[in-house]
Design a protein around this motif. Structure first.
Motif, mmCIF file in Angstrom:
data_model
loop_
_atom_site.group_PDB
_atom_site.id
_atom_site.type_symbol
_atom_site.label_atom_id
_atom_site.label_comp_id
_atom_site.label_asym_id
_atom_site.label_seq_id
_atom_site.Cartn_x
_atom_site.Cartn_y
_atom_site.Cartn_z
ATOM 1 N N TYR A 143 0.853 -1.185 0.000
ATOM 2 C CA TYR A 143 0.000 0.000 0.000
ATOM 3 C C TYR A 143 0.887 1.233 0.000
ATOM 4 N N ALA A 144 0.293 2.372 -0.356
ATOM 5 C CA ALA A 144 1.052 3.623 -0.379
ATOM 6 C C ALA A 144 0.094 4.792 -0.154
ATOM 7 N N PRO A 145 0.570 5.838 0.485
ATOM 8 C CA PRO A 145 -0.279 7.012 0.704
ATOM 9 C C PRO A 145 -0.511 7.778 -0.599
ATOM 10 N N THR A 146 -1.465 8.682 -0.542
ATOM 11 C CA THR A 146 -1.674 9.569 -1.682
ATOM 12 C C THR A 146 -0.483 10.511 -1.785
ATOM 13 N N THR A 147 -0.272 11.074 -2.965
ATOM 14 C CA THR A 147 0.833 12.008 -3.157
ATOM 15 C C THR A 147 0.479 13.363 -2.564
ATOM 16 N N ALA A 148 1.479 14.213 -2.455
ATOM 17 C CA ALA A 148 1.305 15.513 -1.800
ATOM 18 C C ALA A 148 0.242 16.394 -2.453
ATOM 19 N N ASP A 149 0.048 16.234 -3.755
ATOM 20 C CA ASP A 149 -0.933 17.080 -4.443
ATOM 21 C C ASP A 149 -2.323 16.457 -4.494
ATOM 22 N N GLN A 150 -2.485 15.279 -3.918
ATOM 23 C CA GLN A 150 -3.792 14.624 -3.900
ATOM 24 C C GLN A 150 -4.511 14.894 -2.583
ATOM 25 N N VAL A 151 -5.799 14.622 -2.577
ATOM 26 C CA VAL A 151 -6.613 14.865 -1.381
ATOM 27 C C VAL A 151 -6.164 13.921 -0.265
ATOM 28 N N ALA A 152 -5.903 14.501 0.905
ATOM 29 C CA ALA A 152 -5.515 13.733 2.089
ATOM 30 C C ALA A 152 -6.738 13.388 2.926
ATOM 31 N N PHE A 153 -7.645 14.365 3.078
ATOM 32 C CA PHE A 153 -8.894 14.144 3.808
ATOM 33 C C PHE A 153 -9.872 15.252 3.469
ATOM 34 N N PHE A 154 -11.105 15.062 3.900
ATOM 35 C CA PHE A 154 -12.147 16.063 3.680
ATOM 36 C C PHE A 154 -12.376 16.820 4.977
ATOM 37 N N GLN A 155 -12.288 18.128 4.896
ATOM 38 C CA GLN A 155 -12.523 18.997 6.052
ATOM 39 C C GLN A 155 -14.012 19.297 6.141
ATOM 40 N N LEU A 156 -14.559 19.295 7.346
ATOM 41 C CA LEU A 156 -15.974 19.584 7.561
ATOM 42 C C LEU A 156 -16.222 21.080 7.459
ATOM 43 N N SER A 157 -17.352 21.433 6.868
ATOM 44 C CA SER A 157 -17.769 22.829 6.782
ATOM 45 C C SER A 157 -19.273 22.880 6.956
ATOM 46 N N GLY A 158 -19.729 23.724 7.853
ATOM 47 C CA GLY A 158 -21.162 23.820 8.109
ATOM 48 C C GLY A 158 -21.913 24.464 6.963
ATOM 49 N N GLY A 159 -21.309 25.451 6.367
ATOM 50 C CA GLY A 159 -21.981 26.149 5.275
ATOM 51 C C GLY A 159 -23.160 26.959 5.782
ATOM 52 N N SER A 160 -23.851 27.600 4.884
ATOM 53 C CA SER A 160 -24.968 28.469 5.267
ATOM 54 C C SER A 160 -26.315 27.911 4.840
ATOM 55 N N THR A 161 -26.321 26.744 4.193
ATOM 56 C CA THR A 161 -27.574 26.189 3.683
ATOM 57 C C THR A 161 -28.225 25.213 4.655
ATOM 58 N N GLY A 162 -27.537 24.890 5.752
ATOM 59 C CA GLY A 162 -28.055 23.905 6.677
ATOM 60 C C GLY A 162 -27.683 22.487 6.273
ATOM 61 N N ARG A 163 -27.064 22.345 5.120
ATOM 62 C CA ARG A 163 -26.619 21.026 4.648
ATOM 63 C C ARG A 163 -25.099 20.953 4.820
ATOM 64 N N PRO A 164 -24.604 19.922 5.507
ATOM 65 C CA PRO A 164 -23.159 19.813 5.713
ATOM 66 C C PRO A 164 -22.398 19.752 4.387
ATOM 67 N N LYS A 165 -21.243 20.393 4.370
ATOM 68 C CA LYS A 165 -20.406 20.393 3.175
ATOM 69 C C LYS A 165 -19.022 19.868 3.541
ATOM 70 N N LEU A 166 -18.302 19.430 2.536
ATOM 71 C CA LEU A 166 -16.953 18.913 2.734
ATOM 72 C C LEU A 166 -15.989 19.650 1.821
ATOM 73 N N ILE A 167 -14.807 19.945 2.354
ATOM 74 C CA ILE A 167 -13.768 20.627 1.585
ATOM 75 C C ILE A 167 -12.604 19.660 1.406
ATOM 76 N N PRO A 168 -12.276 19.291 0.170
ATOM 77 C CA PRO A 168 -11.116 18.421 -0.033
ATOM 78 C C PRO A 168 -9.828 19.176 0.280
ATOM 79 N N ARG A 169 -8.974 18.576 1.122
ATOM 80 C CA ARG A 169 -7.705 19.203 1.505
ATOM 81 C C ARG A 169 -6.555 18.282 1.126
ATOM 82 N N THR A 170 -5.547 18.847 0.476
ATOM 83 C CA THR A 170 -4.383 18.058 0.069
ATOM 84 C C THR A 170 -3.310 18.098 1.152
#
Length: 188
Positions: A143-170
């Motif tokens: 196995y191998a990790p993702t590369t530095a320019d790839q998404v490492a995890f999704f950051q949580l964001s509440g947003g303003s619509t009441g629907r949870p959103k996700l931000i991809p972070r590398t």
């Protein structure tokens, strides 16, 4: 490096960096043996416990991109995250009210048709209890990790619509953040 230094301190004990790495490696091997690979996605909902860190670092080792849901998140948030990322893996806890039985788990699997692996801390089934997944693996698929320019995890964001959103972070996003923080704070 100080492998014997405390990495995680919790009520009832301490995990050293060496222990954290060893247990994360056990889990990473088992996930890889299961056929999970870099670029797959995971939905994780664990309490504030040492296993959260073990799971997180194991996922990074394999390159599985997690959404780390808060333990307080409920049906609405988890279904929204599952719809957005279509995870292949779910890691949760029987201590959470939603997973006291199989009802919500079935709903989650309906929302995420890609969900092939479920691991539950405190489960009675030895094939899906987290403690069994942390045991050493006999088979060792690579196995191998993702590369530095790839998404490492999704950051949580509440947003303003009441629907949870996700931000991809590398990985690069966080490397930049650390470099700039060091500069701004004047660390040498």
């Amino acid at each position: 490096l100080q492998p014997d230094a405390p990495a995680v301190i919790y009520q009832g004990g301490t995990l050293t960096y060496a222990q954290l790495d060893e247990q994360a490696t056990h889990l990473a091997r088992r996930l890889a043996n299961r056929g999970l690979v870099a670029g797959n996605r995971a939905l994780v909902q664990l309490a504030n416990q040492p296993e959260f860190y073990i799971v997180f670092f194991a996922l990074l080792k394999v390159g599985i991109v997690p959404v780390n849901a808060l333990f307080s998140h409920s049906r609405l948030e988890l279904l929204a995250y599952a719809e957005q990322v279509q995870p292949e893996l779910f890691v949760g806890s029987r201590e959470h009210d939603l997973f006291a039985d199989e009802v919500f788990l079935a709903q989650l699997q309906q929302q995420a048709k890609t969900l092939s692996t479920v691991i539950l801390d405190g489960d009675q089934d030895p094939k899906r209890t987290l403690s069994a997944w942390l045991e050493p693996a006999l088979e060792m698929r690579s196995y191998a990790p993702t590369t530095a320019d790839q998404v490492a995890f999704f950051q949580l964001s509440g947003g303003s619509t009441g629907r949870p959103k996700l931000i991809p972070r590398t990985h690069d996003d966080y490397a930049y953040s650390v470099r700039r923080s060091v500069e701004i704070c004047g660390f040498t």
